[in-house]
Design a protein around this motif. Structure first.
Motif, PDB file in Angstrom:
ATOM      1  N   ARG B  28       0.874  -1.498  -0.063  1.00 22.84           N
ATOM      2  CA  ARG B  28      -0.323  -0.112  -0.048  1.00 22.84           C
ATOM      3  C   ARG B  28       0.947   1.464  -0.283  1.00 22.84           C
ATOM      4  NH1 ARG B  28      -3.343  -3.131   3.306  1.00 22.84           N
ATOM      5  NH2 ARG B  28      -2.469  -2.123   4.915  1.00 22.84           N
ATOM      6  N   PHE B  29       2.687   1.250   0.124  1.00 25.76           N
ATOM      7  CA  PHE B  29       2.933   2.453   1.182  1.00 25.76           C
ATOM      8  C   PHE B  29       3.520   2.822  -0.377  1.00 25.76           C
ATOM      9  CE2 PHE B  29       6.998   3.894   1.675  1.00 25.76           C
ATOM     10  CZ  PHE B  29       6.588   5.078   2.155  1.00 25.76           C
ATOM     11  N   ASN B  30       3.833   1.552  -1.303  1.00 25.37           N
ATOM     12  CA  ASN B  30       4.816   1.270  -2.502  1.00 25.37           C
ATOM     13  C   ASN B  30       3.591   1.735  -3.386  1.00 25.37           C
ATOM     14  OD1 ASN B  30       7.314   0.752  -1.514  1.00 25.37           O
ATOM     15  ND2 ASN B  30       6.933  -1.115  -1.969  1.00 25.37           N
ATOM     16  N   LYS B  31       2.489   1.717  -3.777  1.00 25.96           N
ATOM     17  CA  LYS B  31       1.307   2.264  -4.412  1.00 25.96           C
ATOM     18  C   LYS B  31       1.354   3.689  -4.435  1.00 25.96           C
ATOM     19  CE  LYS B  31      -3.019   0.999  -6.019  1.00 25.96           C
ATOM     20  NZ  LYS B  31      -4.024  -0.515  -5.691  1.00 25.96           N
ATOM     21  N   VAL B  32       1.704   4.064  -3.064  1.00 24.84           N
ATOM     22  CA  VAL B  32       0.952   5.849  -2.810  1.00 24.84           C
ATOM     23  C   VAL B  32       1.892   5.980  -3.528  1.00 24.84           C
ATOM     24  CG1 VAL B  32       0.946   7.061  -1.132  1.00 24.84           C
ATOM     25  CG2 VAL B  32      -0.028   5.208  -0.549  1.00 24.84           C
ATOM     26  N   ILE B  33       3.658   5.814  -2.934  1.00 30.40           N
ATOM     27  CA  ILE B  33       4.392   7.058  -3.672  1.00 30.40           C
ATOM     28  C   ILE B  33       4.649   6.546  -5.596  1.00 30.40           C
ATOM     29  CG2 ILE B  33       7.757   6.963  -4.351  1.00 30.40           C
ATOM     30  CD1 ILE B  33       7.726   5.562  -1.239  1.00 30.40           C
ATOM     31  N   GLU B  36       2.000   8.546  -7.085  1.00 28.21           N
ATOM     32  CA  GLU B  36       2.372   9.915  -7.113  1.00 28.21           C
ATOM     33  C   GLU B  36       3.238  10.347  -8.190  1.00 28.21           C
ATOM     34  OE1 GLU B  36       0.165  12.367  -5.739  1.00 28.21           O
ATOM     35  OE2 GLU B  36      -0.428  10.948  -3.874  1.00 28.21           O
ATOM     36  N   LEU B  37       3.682   9.566  -7.857  1.00 24.98           N
ATOM     37  CA  LEU B  37       5.038   9.689  -9.229  1.00 24.98           C
ATOM     38  C   LEU B  37       4.992   9.844 -10.687  1.00 24.98           C
ATOM     39  CD1 LEU B  37       8.281   8.202  -7.400  1.00 24.98           C
ATOM     40  CD2 LEU B  37       7.665  10.913  -7.359  1.00 24.98           C
ATOM     41  N   SER B  38       4.078   8.495 -11.363  1.00 23.48           N
ATOM     42  CA  SER B  38       3.359   8.578 -12.166  1.00 23.48           C
ATOM     43  C   SER B  38       2.590   9.606 -12.355  1.00 23.48           C
ATOM     44  CB  SER B  38       2.738   7.336 -11.735  1.00 23.48           C
ATOM     45  OG  SER B  38       4.013   6.020 -11.769  1.00 23.48           O
ATOM     46  N   GLY B  39       1.232  10.336 -11.592  1.00 23.82           N
ATOM     47  CA  GLY B  39       0.975  11.044 -11.811  1.00 23.82           C
ATOM     48  C   GLY B  39       1.761  12.444 -12.248  1.00 23.82           C
ATOM     49  N   ALA B  40       3.192  12.539 -11.351  1.00 24.02           N
ATOM     50  CA  ALA B  40       3.887  14.301 -11.770  1.00 24.02           C
ATOM     51  C   ALA B  40       5.007  13.462 -13.031  1.00 24.02           C
ATOM     52  CB  ALA B  40       5.071  14.188 -10.617  1.00 24.02           C
ATOM     53  N   GLY B 103      12.522  10.101  -3.852  1.00 22.86           N
ATOM     54  CA  GLY B 103      11.400  10.203  -5.195  1.00 22.86           C
ATOM     55  C   GLY B 103      12.185  11.303  -6.225  1.00 22.86           C
ATOM     56  N   ALA B 104      11.490  11.358  -7.704  1.00 21.88           N
ATOM     57  CA  ALA B 104      12.061  12.434  -8.637  1.00 21.88           C
ATOM     58  C   ALA B 104      12.031  12.326  -9.704  1.00 21.88           C
ATOM     59  CB  ALA B 104      14.145  12.529  -8.295  1.00 21.88           C
ATOM     60  N   LEU B 105      12.045  13.270  -9.942  1.00 16.55           N
ATOM     61  CA  LEU B 105      11.098  13.598 -11.920  1.00 16.55           C
ATOM     62  C   LEU B 105      12.713  13.773 -12.572  1.00 16.55           C
ATOM     63  CD1 LEU B 105       7.873  15.364 -13.024  1.00 16.55           C
ATOM     64  CD2 LEU B 105       8.248  12.575 -13.153  1.00 16.55           C
ATOM     65  N   ALA B 165       4.038  11.438   2.769  1.00 13.89           N
ATOM     66  CA  ALA B 165       4.133  11.275   4.753  1.00 13.89           C
ATOM     67  C   ALA B 165       3.576  10.623   5.283  1.00 13.89           C
ATOM     68  CB  ALA B 165       4.677  12.719   5.175  1.00 13.89           C
ATOM     69  N   LYS B 166       2.133  10.876   4.569  1.00 17.41           N
ATOM     70  CA  LYS B 166       0.808  10.588   5.728  1.00 17.41           C
ATOM     71  C   LYS B 166       1.166   8.500   5.582  1.00 17.41           C
ATOM     72  CE  LYS B 166      -4.234  10.348   5.554  1.00 17.41           C
ATOM     73  NZ  LYS B 166      -5.228  10.322   4.234  1.00 17.41           N
ATOM     74  N   ALA B 167       1.604   8.701   4.403  1.00 16.45           N
ATOM     75  CA  ALA B 167       2.135   7.038   4.535  1.00 16.45           C
ATOM     76  C   ALA B 167       2.542   6.308   4.883  1.00 16.45           C
ATOM     77  CB  ALA B 167       1.208   6.541   2.610  1.00 16.45           C
ATOM     78  N   LEU B 168       3.146   7.031   4.625  1.00 16.51           N
ATOM     79  CA  LEU B 168       4.461   6.244   6.028  1.00 16.51           C
ATOM     80  C   LEU B 168       4.644   6.501   7.405  1.00 16.51           C
ATOM     81  CD1 LEU B 168       7.241   5.439   5.934  1.00 16.51           C
ATOM     82  CD2 LEU B 168       8.257   7.656   6.336  1.00 16.51           C
ATOM     83  N   GLU B 169       3.157   7.722   7.749  1.00 18.22           N
ATOM     84  CA  GLU B 169       3.034   6.955   8.731  1.00 18.22           C
ATOM     85  C   GLU B 169       1.905   6.242   9.729  1.00 18.22           C
ATOM     86  OE1 GLU B 169       3.946   8.925  11.005  1.00 18.22           O
ATOM     87  OE2 GLU B 169       5.572  10.145  10.221  1.00 18.22           O
ATOM     88  N   GLU B 170       0.995   5.898   8.109  1.00 16.26           N
ATOM     89  CA  GLU B 170       0.348   4.788   8.737  1.00 16.26           C
ATOM     90  C   GLU B 170       0.820   3.627   8.154  1.00 16.26           C
ATOM     91  OE1 GLU B 170      -3.960   7.262   5.764  1.00 16.26           O
ATOM     92  OE2 GLU B 170      -2.137   5.470   5.460  1.00 16.26           O
ATOM     93  N   ALA B 171       2.195   3.719   7.529  1.00 14.36           N
ATOM     94  CA  ALA B 171       2.998   2.203   8.451  1.00 14.36           C
ATOM     95  C   ALA B 171       3.729   1.847   9.216  1.00 14.36           C
ATOM     96  CB  ALA B 171       3.719   2.401   6.932  1.00 14.36           C
ATOM     97  N   LYS B 172       4.431   3.389   9.792  1.00 13.83           N
ATOM     98  CA  LYS B 172       4.658   3.116  10.675  1.00 13.83           C
ATOM     99  C   LYS B 172       3.478   2.072  11.784  1.00 13.83           C
ATOM    100  CE  LYS B 172       8.233   6.784   9.883  1.00 13.83           C
ATOM    101  NZ  LYS B 172       9.212   7.305  10.589  1.00 13.83           N
ATOM    102  N   ALA B 173       2.632   3.828  12.047  1.00 19.39           N
ATOM    103  CA  ALA B 173       1.220   3.345  12.474  1.00 19.39           C
ATOM    104  C   ALA B 173       1.242   1.477  12.661  1.00 19.39           C
ATOM    105  CB  ALA B 173       0.513   4.125  12.801  1.00 19.39           C
TER     106      ALA B 173
END
Lengths: 520, 184
Positions: B28-33, B36-40, B103-105, B165-173
């Motif tokens: 789930r976390f990797n999917k978020v990243i 987001e990067l794919s959209g950019a 993560g970068a373009l 960051a939100k996804a990371l926090e969720e992963a940490k939680a």
């Protein structure tokens, strides 16, 4: 990441590469975190083993930290009592203040306590010391020095020595230095130092330091809880275990020492014996080379089994000698026997020499009794029990062994010759022959050679009658016609030729119908 | 670019530990990243026009000469430019503030790079000649420098950072929850 391309970073991550202190702290935390997560994950699968080990590690660190913290607290409390007459309540309040400062500014309590103690000593007031500690923190952050150093400068300045502070802050005027105006000096530097500690604490590095200290505090707290158990354990060791060990040593010390002494003396004796044995081998390498020659000679002969048996017996003789040597050396008189190292070595040498002679004799006769080697001990006057022999005996033994070895070499050479002769006869298909005499065997071989030659070139002898006088093949030869003798092949002797002619004539005679006509 | 930077911390450690408990959470976390990067990346590619930015910009690499349109001046090939606009999660050089890219373009084509940064240092108002005219025309038509990947990053960075960051926090939680549960 591609080189030469345009990179637009979107996400930023902290990296522990390329830093020093930060890297040290972060990596330590990462390691602890990683260790914990690994161990926690495994612990539930593999029971409490990993977690237990981790707990021991954490516990050890925590107790150590707590011990150091306790020492630091005690020193500060003692200093405050002595310098400003602080009460227990004031000391407790100071500890709370230090804890708060540590959390707020990211400076370790181990640094804050000595600084506060120094300032309290100078000012004579805990309150003033706390205020000046804040100033020291700002100075330390502004000039990137440690708090203890900063507090020392502040303490000097408070005492009127503002010059030291001016070295760090040139903006302090000469007039202020001269007038020893501490408040004025602080005012002059406040523009640069005010809020520096708070600002530093809010930087990324400062926050990391605060996290590290918080972790340390947690560790210390755990340590304080563990301290009573550690203390109880230490008490147990001091009050129970050590006295018990001491008592045991007191009661049994002499016996232990005697045991060690005996063991050590046996060890030394055995080591010396081994030295003597190896030293003997080294000094008499030629003897062993001869032994090797005996072995080679014995196995080169035809009667391998017999030779092997002889050798085994010979080696058994050596073993017997060695056993005797060992028994004597490790007996009660070991120390005395080994003390006379030269005699012992000579005895060992003689025994070896005699044993080798035994090998030589046994190998030569193949079936001799191996005990003969031991019997030879008597010949050389060797006392097997006491090894009371001299080096001369050994020399005699070596001489005797050399003679025996020479005899063995001659016998072996004869045997080799005989074997060669036997091998030569095998070419003629002769396998079983009882004689081992080389001359007889050679005569047999020559005879075989002669017979073979005769067999290969056996002459063909035929008779033919002359024309006009009849035909032998047609049985028409009459009245003494000439007979031609044809010989194909070589005839070795006259006797062979005569025999051939005679046989031919007999054939002619039989073909004439048995008329009884005789040619010869 | 946005002034404030969200620094992610403990991504690798969290994911490594979380993998032992909940692989779906890691996905789930990797999917978020990745999304987001794919959209950019998609937005950046959308800024590349099919026609050259200006009439004198050839579509093929020039054979010789040194001026624009000559050798060394890359042709405007929109397919190549787009294909070389990519996303990456590779860690780059660690900066002085102890940070690196998560993560970068990337804009890797020569033509795309010129289009991206032309006029970033050299101002069109300075000097004359064809270079100044090139920069002026480019600026007038497509705006100032940072015209492709940087433009997208400037526009979307804050949002992407927040989401990751939100996804990371969720992963940490999630990890914390697993650890607490296992500890009981």
């Amino acid at each position: 990441m591609a080189v030469g391309s345009i990179v637009a970073r979107i996400l930023t991550e902290y990296s522990d590469k390329g830093t020093k202190q930060a890297v040290k702290d972060i990596s330590k935390m990462e390691k602890k975190f990683g260790d914990f997560s690994n161990k926690a994950a495994k612990a539930f699968g593999l029971a409490a083993l990993a977690a237990g080990a981790f707990a021991v590690k954490v516990g050890f660190d925590a107790v150590k930290a707590a011990t150091e913290d306790q020492k630091s607290q005690t020193l500060l409390a003692n200093s405050l009592r002595n310098t400003v007459g602080a009460t227990d309540a004031a000391i407790a309040s100071t500890e709370a203040y230090i804890t708060q400062m540590q959390a707020e500014f990211g400076v370790a309590d181990d640094q804050l306590r000595p600084a506060l103690a120094r300032l309290a000593a100078v000012t004579g007031s805990v309150t003033k010391a706390q205020t000046l500690l804040g100033v020291s923190l700002d100075i330390a952050a502004a000039r990137n020095i440690d708090v203890e150093q900063a507090s020392a400068l502040v303490a000097k300045a408070y005492g009127g020595n503002i010059g030291a502070l001016k070295k760090l802050f040139p903006q302090i005027s000469a007039a202020t230095v001269k007038s020893k105006d501490f408040a004025g000096a602080l005012k002059e530097i406040s523009g640069e130092t005010k809020g520096a500690a708070a600002a530093a604490a809010n930087t990324f590095a400062g926050q990391m330091e605060r996290i590290k200290l918080a972790f340390g505090e947690a560790s210390e707290s755990l340590g304080y809880k563990l301290l009573p158990q550690v203390k109880a354990f230490a008490d147990l060791i001091i009050t129970k275990a050590i006295p018990a060990i001491q008592k045991f040593v007191d009661e049994n010390g002499n016996r232990i020492a005697a045991g060690f002494k005996t063991s050590i003396s046996y060890g030394i004796a055995f080591a010396k014996l081994m030295y003597d044995v190896f030293s003997f081998v080294a000094r008499n390498a030629k003897v062993f080379v001869t032994l090797g020659a005996i072995i080679v000679a014995a196995f080169a002969g035809a009667k391998v089994a017999a030779a092997t048996a002889a050798l085994i017996k010979g080696i058994s003789a050596i073993i017997k000698v060695m056993k005797a040597l060992r028994t004597v050396s490790l007996a009660a008189a070991a120390a005395e026997a080994l003390a006379t190292g030269g005699i012992s070595a000579a005895a060992g040498a003689a025994a070896f020499g005699v044993a080798l002679i035994g090998v030589g004799l046994a190998a030569k006769k193949f079936n001799d009794d191996s005990d003969k080697s031991l019997a030879t001990l008597g010949k050389f006057g060797v006392d097997a029990k006491n090894f009371a022999v001299t080096a001369d005996d050994y020399t005699k033994g070596i001489d005797g062994m050399t003679n025996a070895t020479n005899g063995l070499t001659t016998a072996t050479n004869d045997q080799i010759k005989a074997q060669k002769a036997l091998d030569a006869l095998k070419k003629f298909g002769i396998k079983n022959i009882s004689s081992t005499d080389a001359i007889t065997l050679e005569a047999v071989r020559k005879n075989q050679l002669k017979q073979q030659k005769l067999g290969i070139s056996s002459p063909t002898i035929s008779l033919a009658a002359s024309a006009g006088h009849g035909n032998i093949a047609g049985n028409t030869t009459m009245n003494g016609g000439n007979i031609t003798v044809n010989v194909a092949g070589s005839v070795v002797s006259q006797g062979d030729l005569v025999a051939g002619i005679k046989n031919g004539l007999e054939v002619i005679y039989r073909r004439r119908g048995g008329s009884g006509y005789a040619v010869l | 670019m946005a002034d404030e930077v969200v620094i992610l911390n403990g991504v690798k450690e969290t994911l490594t530990a979380l993998k032992d408990f909940d692989k779906d959470a890691v996905k789930r976390f990797n999917k978020v990243i990745n999304s987001e990067l794919s959209g950019a990346e998609r937005d950046a590619k959308g800024l590349i026009s099919e026609d050259p930015p200006m009439s004198g910009w050839r579509k093929a690499d020039a054979a010789k000469g040194r001026t624009r349109g000559g050798a060394g001046w890359p042709g405007w090939n929109p397919a190549e430019i787009k294909s070389k606009i990519t996303k990456t999660k590779a860690k780059g050089k660690v900066q002085g503030d102890y940070t690196t890219s998560a993560g970068a373009l990337l804009n890797k084509s020569a033509a795309g790079s010129i289009f991206e940064v032309a006029g970033r240092k050299t101002k069109s108002s300075m000097g004359g000649g064809s270079s100044a005219q090139f920069l002026r025309t480019l600026g007038n038509r497509f705006g100032q420098a940072s015209r492709v990947v940087w433009r997208v990053v400037d526009k979307d960075k804050a949002r992407i950072e927040q989401n990751v960051a939100k996804a990371l926090e969720e992963a940490k939680a999630e990890l914390k929850k697993h650890l607490s549960r296992e500890r009981v």
